[in-house]
Motif scaffolding. Structure first.
Motif, mmCIF file in Angstrom:
data_model
loop_
_atom_site.group_PDB
_atom_site.id
_atom_site.type_symbol
_atom_site.label_atom_id
_atom_site.label_comp_id
_atom_site.label_asym_id
_atom_site.label_seq_id
_atom_site.Cartn_x
_atom_site.Cartn_y
_atom_site.Cartn_z
ATOM 1 N N ARG A 110 41.195 31.968 30.894
ATOM 2 C CA ARG A 110 40.016 31.100 30.837
ATOM 3 C C ARG A 110 39.383 30.826 32.200
ATOM 4 N N ASN A 111 38.066 30.982 32.220
ATOM 5 C CA ASN A 111 37.228 30.708 33.400
ATOM 6 C C ASN A 111 37.558 31.570 34.613
ATOM 7 N N ILE A 112 38.285 32.645 34.408
ATOM 8 C CA ILE A 112 38.577 33.596 35.473
ATOM 9 C C ILE A 112 37.706 34.833 35.256
ATOM 10 N N VAL A 113 37.087 35.309 36.336
ATOM 11 C CA VAL A 113 36.101 36.380 36.228
ATOM 12 C C VAL A 113 36.491 37.540 37.140
ATOM 13 N N SER A 114 36.710 38.686 36.561
ATOM 14 C CA SER A 114 37.038 39.866 37.359
ATOM 15 C C SER A 114 35.912 40.196 38.339
#
Length: 342
Positions: A110-114
């Motif tokens: 959640r809320n982590i963006v590559s």
């Protein structure tokens, strides 16, 4: 070292070298990642949840990988290293993916963006991940319940897509707990489960097993003392790099064995017999207990000779090969009990 550090051995080995990226990076900027695409959905709690997959619209089975405990992106790129991208998830070669004839899907936390999360880090390391992207309720999630809720949201989106013929979950390290929790929460979420380096009882049992194997009776005693702190609501704020809330959820209130016992989904366990994060005896215990208590459940247990936490042996990386075998098994009407050790 506990199950919670499951991705650590993969960091150095999964470096991808690519051409320079533009200021705002995308998968297309990296030759090794250019065939990936991202879809973003939103959870009931308002959290961003990304789903990353290799492009393709043919109706095929979906092999869905759930990452481990680090709150890091599946694919990272650092501002000061524009020619490189890093992966914290197992990568399958084009040849492996072709042989599988399936969609390969990665579920971001959640809320982590590559390519965005951790971009300002001076280096890509466990220390920097802990410092710049620690797990919180908003960043990656903390508890098993939160992670299961997020993955269920992502899977429900997947199951609505015309290109998904079936869903086969692959839990990696702590992701194994999550995969087991998903099946326990919703038996229709997936057609099968694969646990890599994560099958076991409570992680406190893992700690005790390692201490005993080293002849460290004082260490065994310490494990029981530390567990008692959790059971007495006197746990330290931080324990082995993570919050007590995380440990309470993953190692006291729930265990993979408990969760797996609540479903009857076909199960494939792959565990290295030289795993230094989760002892192979933990996987032995889970396989035996489930085979004993659920004799009608399809179970395949592969004890990987010489394999570490990510199924790497001194001579080769076997994870890709074994995931291919898992999918063949899972899509062929699995039944009975199989044990393999090689």
């Amino acid at each position: 070292m506990s199950r919670s550090f499951g991705i650590a051995p993969a960091l150095a080995g999964l470096l991808l070298v690519a051409t320079p990226a533009a200021a705002k990076k995308s998968f297309a900027d990296f030759p090794s990642l250019e065939s990936l695409e991202r879809t973003t959905v939103t959870s009931a709690g308002g959290h961003r949840l990304d789903i990353i997959r290799y492009k393709g619209n043919a109706k095929l089975p979906a092999v869905v990988l759930i990452p481990g405990s680090l709150c890091a992106p599946a694919f990272a790129s650092l501002d000061n290293m524009p020619e490189e991208a890093f992966a914290t998830v197992p990568l399958l070669s084009p040849a492996r993916r072709k042989s599988m004839n399936a969609h390969v899907v990665y579920l971001e936390r959640r809320n982590i963006v590559s390519l965005e999360t951790l971009s300002s880090a001076p280096e890509f390391s466990i220390e920097q991940i802990f410092k710049l992207s620690p797990c919180t309720e908003k960043n990656g999630a903390v508890t098993l319940e939160q992670r299961v809720e997020d993955v269920l949201t992502q899977i429900r989106w997947l199951r609505q897509q015309e290109w998904v013929a079936s869903v086969h979950l692959v839990g990696i390290s702590e992701g194994s707990d999550v995969a087991a929790g998903v099946a326990a929460s919703d038996a229709s979420a997936a057609e099968s489960l694969m646990l890599i380096g994560g099958a076991g009882p409570s992680q406190f049992a893992d700690f005790a097993a390692f201490a005993r194997a080293q002849g460290d009776i004082g260490g065994v005693s310490a494990v029981f003392s530390e567990l008692d702190q959790f059971l007495s609501s006197n746990a330290p704020e931080q324990y082995k790099g993570y919050s007590s809330e995380r440990w309470q959820s993953f190692a006291v209130d729930n265990t993979p064995l408990d969760l797996l016992s609540e479903s009857n989904v076909p199960l494939f366990i792959a565990h290295g017999d030289k795993d230094e994060s989760v002892p192979v005896s933990s996987a032995d215990l889970v396989a035996i207990e489930l085979m004993r208590k659920q004799p009608d459940r399809a179970i395949f247990y592969w004890s990987v000779a010489g394999g570490d936490h990510m199924l790497k042996t001194p001579s080769e990386r076997r994870l890709g090969e074994i995931v291919v075998q898992y999918l063949m098994w899972a899509t062929s009407g699995p039944s009975g009990r199989t044990f393999r050790a090689d």
